[in-house]
Scaffold this active site. Structure first.
Site, mmCIF file in Angstrom:
data_model
loop_
_atom_site.group_PDB
_atom_site.id
_atom_site.type_symbol
_atom_site.label_atom_id
_atom_site.label_comp_id
_atom_site.label_asym_id
_atom_site.label_seq_id
_atom_site.Cartn_x
_atom_site.Cartn_y
_atom_site.Cartn_z
ATOM 1 N N ILE A 1 0.833 -1.200 0.000
ATOM 2 C CA ILE A 1 0.000 0.000 0.000
ATOM 3 C C ILE A 1 0.871 1.255 0.000
ATOM 4 O O ILE A 1 0.627 2.195 -0.756
ATOM 5 C CB ILE A 1 -0.955 -0.001 1.205
ATOM 6 C CG1 ILE A 1 -1.911 -1.186 1.104
ATOM 7 C CG2 ILE A 1 -1.735 1.309 1.278
ATOM 8 C CD1 ILE A 1 -2.811 -1.362 2.312
ATOM 9 N N ASP B 1 11.135 2.410 6.376
ATOM 10 C CA ASP B 1 10.704 1.042 6.630
ATOM 11 C C ASP B 1 11.841 0.322 7.341
ATOM 12 O O ASP B 1 13.016 0.598 7.079
ATOM 13 C CB ASP B 1 10.356 0.320 5.324
ATOM 14 C CG ASP B 1 9.475 -0.894 5.543
ATOM 15 O OD1 ASP B 1 8.307 -0.865 5.100
ATOM 16 O OD2 ASP B 1 9.936 -1.875 6.159
ATOM 17 N N SER C 1 -3.714 2.840 8.858
ATOM 18 C CA SER C 1 -3.103 1.521 9.083
ATOM 19 C C SER C 1 -3.797 0.778 10.224
ATOM 20 O O SER C 1 -4.733 0.016 9.997
ATOM 21 C CB SER C 1 -1.605 1.674 9.357
ATOM 22 O OG SER C 1 -1.372 2.502 10.490
ATOM 23 N N ASP D 1 -8.735 6.855 9.630
ATOM 24 C CA ASP D 1 -9.715 5.846 9.218
ATOM 25 C C ASP D 1 -9.781 4.711 10.240
ATOM 26 O O ASP D 1 -10.667 3.857 10.166
ATOM 27 C CB ASP D 1 -9.341 5.284 7.840
ATOM 28 C CG ASP D 1 -10.411 4.356 7.275
ATOM 29 O OD1 ASP D 1 -11.595 4.749 7.279
ATOM 30 O OD2 ASP D 1 -10.075 3.239 6.838
ATOM 31 N N GLU E 1 -12.721 0.806 18.263
ATOM 32 C CA GLU E 1 -13.698 1.151 17.240
ATOM 33 C C GLU E 1 -15.078 0.629 17.616
ATOM 34 O O GLU E 1 -15.195 -0.399 18.297
ATOM 35 C CB GLU E 1 -13.262 0.580 15.892
ATOM 36 C CG GLU E 1 -11.916 1.139 15.426
ATOM 37 C CD GLU E 1 -11.489 0.612 14.072
ATOM 38 O OE1 GLU E 1 -12.152 -0.309 13.554
ATOM 39 O OE2 GLU E 1 -10.493 1.126 13.535
ATOM 40 N N HIS F 1 -13.311 3.373 9.270
ATOM 41 C CA HIS F 1 -12.547 2.192 8.863
ATOM 42 C C HIS F 1 -13.108 1.623 7.552
ATOM 43 O O HIS F 1 -13.482 0.448 7.463
ATOM 44 C CB HIS F 1 -12.570 1.125 9.957
ATOM 45 C CG HIS F 1 -11.398 0.183 9.856
ATOM 46 N ND1 HIS F 1 -10.897 -0.489 10.942
ATOM 47 C CD2 HIS F 1 -10.623 -0.192 8.811
ATOM 48 C CE1 HIS F 1 -9.873 -1.246 10.569
ATOM 49 N NE2 HIS F 1 -9.703 -1.075 9.278
ATOM 50 N N GLY G 1 -11.385 1.745 4.574
ATOM 51 C CA GLY G 1 -10.331 1.541 3.587
ATOM 52 C C GLY G 1 -10.485 0.270 2.774
ATOM 53 O O GLY G 1 -10.066 0.204 1.626
ATOM 54 N N GLY G 2 -11.072 -0.760 3.358
ATOM 55 C CA GLY G 2 -11.240 -2.023 2.638
ATOM 56 C C GLY G 2 -12.681 -2.327 2.307
ATOM 57 O O GLY G 2 -13.054 -3.495 2.144
#
Length: 261
Positions: A17, A36, A94, A119, A124, A147, A149-150
């Site tokens: 991503i 990273d 993330s 997000d 949650e 949330h 994103g997916g």
């Protein structure tokens, strides 16, 4: 409003991503830097930062794309936020526990951050009829999404395919990469070899007991991974073993189950 062109985007977590975001951002005229913990090949003109502090201090926008691990849990707190440029922006799509929400709220109220977008959240709501209260709601210039994103039609199809492929790989090869409640483990598959998958309690001495039982067969590959109180071991053998040996492995004190793959 501000133009994205000529601004610097810092990407934390340069996986699939993060890498895709890098390409999109650069096409909009942004300068892209990333951080990273693993060496990653950059896309386009993106530059790697060797230290998180370096990325935070240079970015106009910081976007998080990391899994939740012991290293990333609460990785963005007051210290990191005030390393960021004044009037910069933080984006987290993330995992909720990667960022300390209260610290972000304070940085927004103190006018250090110009804005934020979230997000995901540490806790949650379980359904859309449940009241949801969080300190970010008290801040100006914050975008909050549930949330999602997916949640596109395409993402749902791809998730279903990905999960199916992971289940098939586990059944056929014992691969547990991507598991959230089990040790992540994989061993490259070699034709003509026999492999066994053993699930056991994470107790000292178990591997010695297992290897004692396998001392008369040639082991061509072996890998162990643990998570909390569970361990998984894949052993690849040159020799074919019978059910008597499998039964002996199952009878070990800390063995839970053994399967021929």
């Amino acid at each position: 409003c501000y133009e994205l062109r000529s601004k610097t985007l810092g990407i934390i977590g340069y996986g699939s991503i993060g890498g895709q975001l890098s390409v999109i951002a650069e096409s909009l005229g942004m300068t892209v830097i990333y951080y990273d913990i693993l060496p990653k090949q950059s896309f386009g003109n993106a530059k790697r930062c060797n230290k998180l502090h370096d990325l935070l201090s240079r970015s106009n926008f910081v976007s998080l794309h990391v899994p939740l691990t012991n290293e990333t849990d609460n990785m963005i707190t007051t210290k990191e936020l005030y390393t960021m440029k004044k009037n910069s922006y933080l984006i987290n799509t993330s995992r909720g526990k990667v960022v300390n929400i209260e610290d972000v709220s304070n940085a927004l109220k103190n006018n250090h951050l110009a804005g934020a977008a979230f997000d995901v959240y540490p806790v949650e709501p379980t359904k859309n009829t449940k009241d949801f209260t969080i300190s970010l709601q008290e801040c100006d210039n914050v975008i909050m999404t549930p949330h999602m994103g997916g949640s596109t039609e395409e993402a749902q199809v791809n998730i279903a395919l990905d999960v199916s492929e992971k289940i098939i790989n586990y059944i056929k090869h014992g691969c547990l990469l991507g598991a959230t409640n089990f040790p992540q483990i994989d061993l490259p598959n070699h034709k003509g070899k026999m492999r066994i998958l053993n699930i056991h309690q994470n107790k000292p001495g178990f591997m010695n007991q297992l290897n004692d039982l396998l001392q008369n067969v040639n082991i061509s590959g072996q890998i162990l991974s643990t998570k909390d109180d569970i361990g998984c071991t894949i052993v690849e053998l040159d020799d074919i073993i019978d059910n008597t040996l499998i039964d002996s492995i199952n009878k070990l004190k800390y063995s839970i189950s053994t399967r021929i793959l």
